[in-house]
Design a protein around this motif. Sequence first.
Motif, short mmCIF file in Angstrom:
data_model
loop_
_atom_site.label_atom_id
_atom_site.label_comp_id
_atom_site.label_asym_id
_atom_site.label_seq_id
_atom_site.Cartn_x
_atom_site.Cartn_y
_atom_site.Cartn_z
N SER A 45 75.27 62.34 -61.80
CA SER A 45 75.87 63.32 -62.75
C SER A 45 75.09 64.26 -62.85
CB SER A 45 75.47 62.37 -63.82
OG SER A 45 75.99 63.36 -65.51
N ALA A 46 76.33 65.28 -63.39
CA ALA A 46 76.24 66.87 -63.56
C ALA A 46 75.09 67.34 -65.33
CB ALA A 46 77.74 67.68 -64.03
N PHE A 47 75.16 66.24 -65.62
CA PHE A 47 74.01 66.32 -67.12
C PHE A 47 72.70 66.02 -66.63
CE2 PHE A 47 78.57 65.42 -68.98
CZ PHE A 47 78.35 65.77 -69.70
N ASP A 48 72.51 65.55 -65.14
CA ASP A 48 71.48 65.38 -65.16
C ASP A 48 70.22 66.51 -63.71
OD1 ASP A 48 70.60 62.54 -66.41
OD2 ASP A 48 72.35 62.23 -64.72
N PRO A 49 69.59 67.03 -64.16
CA PRO A 49 69.15 68.16 -62.55
C PRO A 49 68.74 67.51 -61.75
CG PRO A 49 67.14 66.79 -64.62
CD PRO A 49 68.15 66.95 -64.82
N TRP A 50 68.80 68.78 -61.10
CA TRP A 50 67.88 68.00 -59.46
C TRP A 50 66.62 68.15 -59.48
CZ3 TRP A 50 70.33 66.63 -54.82
CH2 TRP A 50 72.05 66.70 -55.09
N PHE A 51 65.96 67.57 -58.53
CA PHE A 51 63.98 67.34 -58.41
C PHE A 51 63.99 66.88 -57.04
CE2 PHE A 51 65.31 64.31 -62.20
CZ PHE A 51 63.84 65.02 -62.66
N ILE A 52 63.30 68.17 -56.47
CA ILE A 52 62.87 68.79 -55.34
C ILE A 52 61.21 68.04 -55.30
CG2 ILE A 52 62.16 70.53 -53.97
CD1 ILE A 52 64.14 72.59 -55.68
N THR A 53 61.15 67.58 -54.42
CA THR A 53 59.75 66.40 -54.07
C THR A 53 58.86 67.28 -52.81
OG1 THR A 53 60.44 64.43 -54.96
CG2 THR A 53 58.24 64.85 -53.41
N ALA A 54 58.41 67.64 -52.72
CA ALA A 54 57.76 68.23 -51.54
C ALA A 54 56.23 67.78 -51.19
CB ALA A 54 57.17 69.72 -51.48
N THR A 55 55.32 68.17 -50.32
CA THR A 55 53.55 67.21 -50.08
C THR A 55 53.15 68.78 -49.16
OG1 THR A 55 52.57 66.02 -49.12
CG2 THR A 55 54.24 66.10 -48.03
N ALA A 56 51.65 69.13 -49.11
CA ALA A 56 51.11 69.56 -48.05
C ALA A 56 51.16 69.05 -47.10
CB ALA A 56 49.89 70.09 -48.68
N PRO A 57 51.60 69.99 -45.80
CA PRO A 57 51.65 69.40 -44.45
C PRO A 57 50.12 69.52 -43.31
CG PRO A 57 52.80 71.19 -44.43
CD PRO A 57 52.36 71.48 -46.18
N VAL A 58 49.76 68.87 -44.10
CA VAL A 58 47.60 69.05 -43.99
C VAL A 58 47.87 68.41 -42.12
CG1 VAL A 58 45.25 68.51 -44.74
CG2 VAL A 58 46.80 68.68 -46.57
N VAL A 59 47.87 67.91 -41.98
CA VAL A 59 47.96 67.39 -40.81
C VAL A 59 48.90 68.19 -39.69
CG1 VAL A 59 48.37 65.61 -38.97
CG2 VAL A 59 46.96 64.76 -41.45
N ALA A 60 49.92 68.66 -39.97
CA ALA A 60 50.67 69.34 -38.89
C ALA A 60 49.70 71.25 -38.87
CB ALA A 60 51.89 69.77 -40.05
N LEU A 61 48.94 71.74 -40.16
CA LEU A 61 48.45 72.86 -40.02
C LEU A 61 46.84 72.57 -39.27
CD1 LEU A 61 48.96 73.64 -43.83
CD2 LEU A 61 50.01 74.72 -41.84
N LEU A 62 46.42 71.31 -39.53
CA LEU A 62 45.16 71.64 -38.71
C LEU A 62 45.67 71.20 -37.11
CD1 LEU A 62 43.37 68.88 -40.73
CD2 LEU A 62 43.29 70.94 -40.11
N VAL A 63 46.99 70.22 -36.95
CA VAL A 63 47.23 70.49 -35.36
C VAL A 63 48.01 72.20 -34.76
CG1 VAL A 63 49.81 69.67 -33.62
CG2 VAL A 63 47.98 68.59 -36.06
N LEU A 64 48.54 72.33 -35.93
CA LEU A 64 49.20 73.42 -35.40
C LEU A 64 48.30 75.28 -35.42
CD1 LEU A 64 52.16 74.18 -37.63
CD2 LEU A 64 52.31 74.09 -34.83
N GLY A 65 47.21 74.51 -35.72
CA GLY A 65 44.88 75.72 -35.55
C GLY A 65 44.69 75.13 -35.25
N GLY A 66 44.90 74.21 -33.89
CA GLY A 66 44.13 73.34 -33.09
C GLY A 66 42.89 72.84 -33.08
N VAL A 67 42.62 72.32 -34.19
CA VAL A 67 41.63 72.07 -34.95
C VAL A 67 41.64 70.14 -34.48
CG1 VAL A 67 40.63 70.72 -37.08
CG2 VAL A 67 41.28 73.55 -37.40
N ILE A 68 42.58 69.75 -34.34
CA ILE A 68 42.90 68.02 -34.40
C ILE A 68 43.71 68.17 -32.67
CG2 ILE A 68 42.02 67.67 -35.99
CD1 ILE A 68 44.61 66.70 -37.06
N ALA A 69 44.14 67.49 -32.35
CA ALA A 69 44.84 67.30 -31.52
C ALA A 69 44.68 68.18 -30.27
CB ALA A 69 46.06 66.51 -31.51
#
Length: 252
Positions: free
Chosen positions: A217-241
């Motif tokens: 409905s045009a009367f209802d707002p949009w909601f944005i959901t997100a999360t902190a990509p902790v595992v992805a950051l560890l992988v990209l930083g070379g800490v794991i995998a």
Amino acid sequence: MIILLALVAAACQTVKADPDAVSLTRAIYDELRLGQDTSLAAQAPALSGPQATAQFARLRGVIPPGEPHGMKVVGQAVRDIPGRGRAEAVSLEYDYGTARTLFQTRLFRPLGSKDWRVAAFNLRVATPRQLAVNRLAPIGKSPLQYAFLALALSSPLMMIAALVKVLRTPGLTYKWAWAPLCFIGLVGVQQNWATGQTLVVWNSVQFFGFWLSNRGSAFDPWFITATAPVVALLVLGGVIANPPRTAIRATA
């Protein structure tokens, strides 16, 4: 990608409401806007009387004149009451071009009956300018909202980048197990894009995490959901995998 496509398909499904409940809601709205107070009182005996008639007149005064250009079902909720019957709430949105109306009814059907009874109804009217705040537009927002939007958009990109790194890392074992772990995030955050109000769930584990939601409905707002990509950051930083590299001996 398969999971993402499944979620998109589920979000695009239309609202399925009881046809009789929708028909009754449309009839009540038409009787209200056309001034058929006698028929309206017969549909809702609990709303009859001089005070109800005066209230009908006030509501009729804010409804845009003329016939609406279109109508759609934007909300429906059903609840079974053991031993009593079924309650249903229906929301219809009408488009007049210069304004929109949101008409909501609360209906009740006693156990063993096929007819709905009107318990209450509600009317909201707004112009496109008033409803503009509910649009998913990056204009006129606070710096904190822009920062949250950047996090929400960058989170899945970092997850995909981590997946690519896992798949292309030579010597990494159990890639089939590392791949889904790249999409795990910690802490769930949801923001009302219209008001900037933010809800943080600290003890939450999310898969992918990024999502946009609106009730339709045009009367209802949009909601944005997100999360902190902790595992992805560890992988990209070379800490794991990150398998140890084999030393290369120089030949004499």
